[in-house]
Write an enzyme that holds these catalytic residues in place. Structure first.
Site, PDB file in Angstrom:
ATOM      1  CG  ASP A   1      48.777  44.417  32.152  1.00  0.00           C
ATOM      2  OD1 ASP A   1      48.040  45.530  32.428  1.00  0.00           O
ATOM      3  OD2 ASP A   1      48.418  43.421  32.102  1.00  0.00           O
TER       4      ASP A   1
ATOM      5  CG  ASP B   1      53.688  39.653  34.447  1.00  0.00           C
ATOM      6  OD1 ASP B   1      54.231  39.323  35.409  1.00  0.00           O
ATOM      7  OD2 ASP B   1      52.595  39.682  33.830  1.00  0.00           O
TER       8      ASP B   1
ATOM      9  CG  ASP C   1      53.020  41.750  29.933  1.00  0.00           C
ATOM     10  OD1 ASP C   1      52.490  42.617  28.899  1.00  0.00           O
ATOM     11  OD2 ASP C   1      52.324  40.954  30.562  1.00  0.00           O
TER      12      ASP C   1
END
Length: 378
Positions: free
Chosen positions: A100, A282, A98
């Site tokens: 972000d 992440d 992930d």
């Protein structure tokens, strides 16, 4: 959110799910599903522990229920619809990363999306060039929000537990690096983490070189294990040290006591520089073997943008503020509390405080993000 605004967004999402046949993940029968619905209340609740037997069943659910957010499990289960995790029977999981923008930088939405795409390309290079994953097993998904998800659907990693996934994400992010193992005589220092580490070190020393020398001395001597005199010695020898890094035996610089002290987590400036050299993923998402992830081709209730699946070759040209927009340009009246600028569909819209007419796609985006309401009596 006003009732009229909520109703407007739901109508737009309903129209989308009525006309779109969603892309479903492999092994649909083994996936758990979760949904967050439009609700006037402030508390966000997810309805999960759901399963679907076929694609058409999921499609009808989306058309009927019109969720704000759609998630499915990265994990494969024997009984995905079981009410507790213990009863589901875990049988593997895709490897998920992930990225972000919130974890990388702060700025305009457009700038954040551009910056996080750089991390996507960096991660893909590490996965394919250094870790040996085939491109055919790597799927990139724009999250519909501020980032991207990378799915590695290789059977070889499906059975990995959290510990194995932790090793991978540590490598990707550059966590726990041992320079003594990375930078050794006789090893290839032109690729991977040896190259990145030496590049970060040279960049750090170059930063010290151009810094005001009084400030540089103060900075170095504030690091645990570095005295004022040893800091002054390093500053005087910066050119020589950098020449060694760029020479045939860069491993020699690791014997310097001051440099060893400087390149530890006790030095936040070095830590930040090294972190930026790696991929800023992440970590908990990758190590979680039961993660729920957004469904490609669904809509993101916080932006109104489409969750877009991409091949590696499509990433470079992909522009989420154009390619993830699914609504049209009919006029919609909205009321904004403050003046703001929105980049969408290749245009820049200046939205003033108060009531005005904007294209439908802009209205959906603003309302989903809580930046505007549908004008009363529209």
């Amino acid at each position: 959110m006003r009732p009229a605004t909520l109703e407007f967004i739901k109508q737009q999402f309903t129209g989308y799910y009525q006309r779109v046949y969603p892309v479903t993940p492999d092994a649909l029968l083994q996936r758990e599903w979760g949904f967050i619905f439009f609700d006037a209340g402030r508390e966000v609740r997810m309805r999960r522990h759901l399963a679907f037997g076929e694609r058409q069943e999921l499609t009808e659910y989306l058309k009927t229920m019109v969720p704000a957010h759609v998630f499915y499990s990265s994990a494969y289960y024997e009984s995905p619809g079981a009410p507790t995790m213990a009863e589901k029977g875990w049988s593997g999981a895709d490897l998920i990363f992930d990225l972000d923008a919130d974890h990388i930088m702060h700025g305009s939405y457009q700038a954040m999306l551009a910056r996080v795409k750089e991390e996507v390309q960096k991660l893909l290079a590490v996965l394919t060039d250094e870790l040996g994953f085939s491109e055919k097993y790597c799927e990139v998904v724009f999250s519909g929000g501020r980032g991207y998800h990378i799915h590695v659907n290789d059977l070889a990693v499906r059975s990995w537990g959290s510990a194995e996934r932790r090793e991978v994400v540590n490598y990707v992010c550059g966590i726990g690096l041992d320079p003594g193992l990375l930078i050794r005589a006789g090893t290839d220092l032109s690729t991977g983490w040896p190259r990145r580490y030496l590049g970060a070190l040279d960049g750090y020393l170059a930063w010290l070189k151009v810094k005001n020398q009084k400030d540089a001395l103060l900075h170095l001597s504030s690091i645990k294990g570095v005295s004022r005199s040893s800091a002054a010695g390093l500053l005087k020898s910066l050119d020589q040290v950098r020449a060694t890094i760029g020479g045939d035996h860069p491993e020699k610089v690791l014997g310097d006591r001051v440099l060893r002290a400087v390149t530890t987590n006790d030095n936040p400036d070095w830590k930040k520089r090294l972190q930026e050299t790696g991929v800023q993923a992440d970590e908990p998402v990758t190590t979680d073997i039961k993660r729920l992830i957004r469904m490609p081709t669904s809509l993101h209730g916080g932006s109104g943008l489409r969750v877009v699946p991409l091949t590696i070759s499509e990433v470079q040209e992909f522009d989420p503020l154009i390619d993830a927009v699914v609504f049209g340009d009919r006029d919609v009246q909205v009321t904004a509390e403050k003046t703001l600028t929105v980049s969408l569909l290749g245009n820049t819209y200046e939205v003033s405080a108060g009531t005005q007419t904007v294209p439908e796609a802009v209205a959906v985006f603003l309302c989903c993000r809580g930046l505007a309401e549908i004008a009363e009596g529209r």
